[in-house]
Design a protein around this motif. Structure first.
Motif, short mmCIF file in Angstrom:
data_model
loop_
_atom_site.label_atom_id
_atom_site.label_comp_id
_atom_site.label_asym_id
_atom_site.label_seq_id
_atom_site.Cartn_x
_atom_site.Cartn_y
_atom_site.Cartn_z
N LEU A 156 29.29 14.18 -61.56
CA LEU A 156 30.50 14.66 -60.91
C LEU A 156 30.54 16.18 -60.89
O LEU A 156 30.87 16.81 -59.88
N ARG A 157 30.15 16.77 -62.03
CA ARG A 157 30.15 18.23 -62.13
C ARG A 157 29.20 18.83 -61.09
O ARG A 157 29.56 19.76 -60.37
N THR A 158 28.00 18.27 -61.00
CA THR A 158 27.02 18.76 -60.03
C THR A 158 27.54 18.58 -58.61
O THR A 158 27.51 19.51 -57.80
N ASP A 159 28.00 17.37 -58.32
CA ASP A 159 28.44 17.08 -56.95
C ASP A 159 29.65 17.92 -56.55
O ASP A 159 29.77 18.34 -55.40
N PHE A 160 30.52 18.18 -57.50
CA PHE A 160 31.68 19.04 -57.20
C PHE A 160 31.19 20.43 -56.83
O PHE A 160 31.64 21.01 -55.82
N SER A 161 30.23 20.95 -57.59
CA SER A 161 29.74 22.30 -57.30
C SER A 161 28.94 22.32 -56.00
O SER A 161 28.77 23.36 -55.39
N GLU A 162 28.44 21.17 -55.58
CA GLU A 162 27.70 21.09 -54.31
C GLU A 162 28.58 20.59 -53.16
O GLU A 162 28.08 20.10 -52.14
N ASN A 163 29.88 20.70 -53.37
CA ASN A 163 30.83 20.37 -52.29
C ASN A 163 30.83 18.94 -51.82
O ASN A 163 31.04 18.65 -50.65
N ARG A 164 30.57 18.02 -52.73
CA ARG A 164 30.56 16.62 -52.32
C ARG A 164 31.90 15.93 -52.54
O ARG A 164 32.02 14.73 -52.35
N LEU A 165 32.89 16.69 -52.96
CA LEU A 165 34.23 16.11 -53.01
C LEU A 165 34.94 16.44 -51.70
O LEU A 165 34.80 17.54 -51.17
N GLU A 166 35.67 15.48 -51.20
CA GLU A 166 36.42 15.69 -49.95
C GLU A 166 37.87 15.32 -50.20
O GLU A 166 38.18 14.48 -51.03
N LEU A 167 38.74 15.96 -49.43
CA LEU A 167 40.15 15.60 -49.51
C LEU A 167 40.50 14.85 -48.22
O LEU A 167 40.33 15.39 -47.12
N TRP A 168 40.91 13.60 -48.38
CA TRP A 168 41.31 12.78 -47.24
C TRP A 168 42.83 12.70 -47.19
O TRP A 168 43.51 13.03 -48.16
N TYR A 169 43.33 12.25 -46.05
CA TYR A 169 44.78 12.26 -45.86
C TYR A 169 45.27 10.91 -45.38
O TYR A 169 44.73 10.33 -44.44
N GLN A 170 46.33 10.41 -46.03
CA GLN A 170 46.95 9.17 -45.57
C GLN A 170 48.36 9.48 -45.06
O GLN A 170 49.20 9.98 -45.80
N PRO A 171 48.60 9.19 -43.77
CA PRO A 171 49.89 9.52 -43.17
C PRO A 171 51.07 8.85 -43.86
O PRO A 171 50.96 7.73 -44.37
#
Ligand code: C2E
Ligand code: CA
Ligand code: CA
Ligand code: CA
Length: 276
Positions: free
Chosen positions: A30-45
């Motif tokens: 998770l730490r690696t992926d976070f630093s490599e921008n693999r987290l995304e913010l999605w939106y639910q209306p």
């Protein structure tokens, strides 16, 4: 029998060790992926039941690993909390949400607000409130467009500190929602002391709202919210029958698969365009 017991104990210890190793591995990834921008913010209306218009969205984290698989927030949020990573991730989420509010304003959707989930360790940090206020100022976003979703479990430690923090946020115009109401540690007496704007009816109560005799809790929460002059939003709405029941009870807003699933930013903007 003794031998048996010893063996059992060894299996148990092995299991614990496996679990710990798994956890540590996941946290490292998770730490690696976070630093490599693999987290995304999605939106639910989130929609108004009265007008059918989109009034906001809940921002929900998505973790897409290098091989393209998604790992559920139900799994990685607890690990992020346990490891302390949630502090950095949480800052990123709030920053992204502010960027999104700016984009929405630029595209003319200036009535749409964004709600973000806030974990207890984030809230416990001494500079949490000042940080949020600074971030909204740096992005020049209207504070009332940002909503923080907190759970009642936040009141488990030092309620007065929590109340003071919430009041300070409120003073700045930031909106506060009580999430998953009725599922955790709750004390109704605090509800009155806290400066909430919205009450979220948990999905578990909405789920069987149309079964005979099963709507009592949802109905009571909706009524309580209304009596307290709060906006009431039901989450996890999945069909028309649930919507009809919520409407009849006078619930103000809804969110759920019946309207839309959480989606990437571009899809959310397209959804707004279509719903205009
Ligand atoms: P939550 O805050 O209760 O978010 C609502 C969850 O219900 C989301 O799950 C959403 O996708 C799901 N949902 C919405 N509508 C429906 C529906 O009609 N039916 C069903 N079955 N589910 C629906 P998700 O995205 O998997 O998130 C799970 C939890 O992870 C969230 O629960 C929240 O506690 C946590 N989480 C997600 N993003 C963040 C974040 O940025 N920060 C923190 N601290 N926690 C987050
Ligand atoms: Ca939430
Ligand atoms: Ca919720
Ligand atoms: Ca939940």
């Amino acid at each position: 029998a003794k031998k048996n017991r010893e063996q059992h104990c060894m299996y148990y210890m092995q299991e614990m060790e496996d679990k710990t190793l798994w956890r540590l591995g996941m946290i490292r990834q998770l730490r690696t992926d976070f630093s490599e921008n693999r987290l995304e913010l999605w939106y639910q209306p989130q929609l108004s039941l009265e007008t059918g218009k989109v009034i906001g969205a809940e921002a929900l984290l998505r973790w897409r690993t290098a091989d393209g698989a998604f790992i559920s927030p139900e799994i990685f949020i607890p690990l992020a909390e346990y490891s302390g990573l949630i502090i950095e991730i949480g800052d990123w989420v709030i920053n992204q949400a502010c960027l999104q509010i700016t984009t929405l304003e630029e595209q003319g959707f200036d009535q749409v607000s964004i709600s973000v989930n806030v974990s207890i360790p984030q809230f416990r940090r001494s500079n949490f409130v000042d940080n949020i206020i600074e971030t909204t100022k740096a992005h020049k976003v209207q504070a009332s467009k940002l909503e923080l979703e907190i759970t009642e479990n936040i009141l488990m430690d030092e309620p007065q500190v929590v109340i003071d923090s919430l009041l300070k946020l409120k003073e700045q115009g930031i909106s506060i929602a009580l999430d998953d109401f009725g599922t955790g540690y709750s004390s109704l007496s605090y509800l009155q002391k806290l400066p909430f704007d919205r009450l979220k009816v948990d999905r578990s109560f909405v789920n069987d709202i149309t079964q005979p005799g099963q709507s009592l809790i949802a109905d009571t929460i909706i009524n309580l919210g209304k009596q307290m002059n709060l906006k009431v939003i039901a989450e996890g709405v999945e069909d028309l029958a649930q919507e009809a029941h919520l409407k009849e009870q006078g619930c103000h807003e809804v969110q759920g698969y019946y309207y839309a699933k959480p989606m990437p930013e571009q899809d959310f903007l397209a959804f707004l365009q279509k719903n205009k």
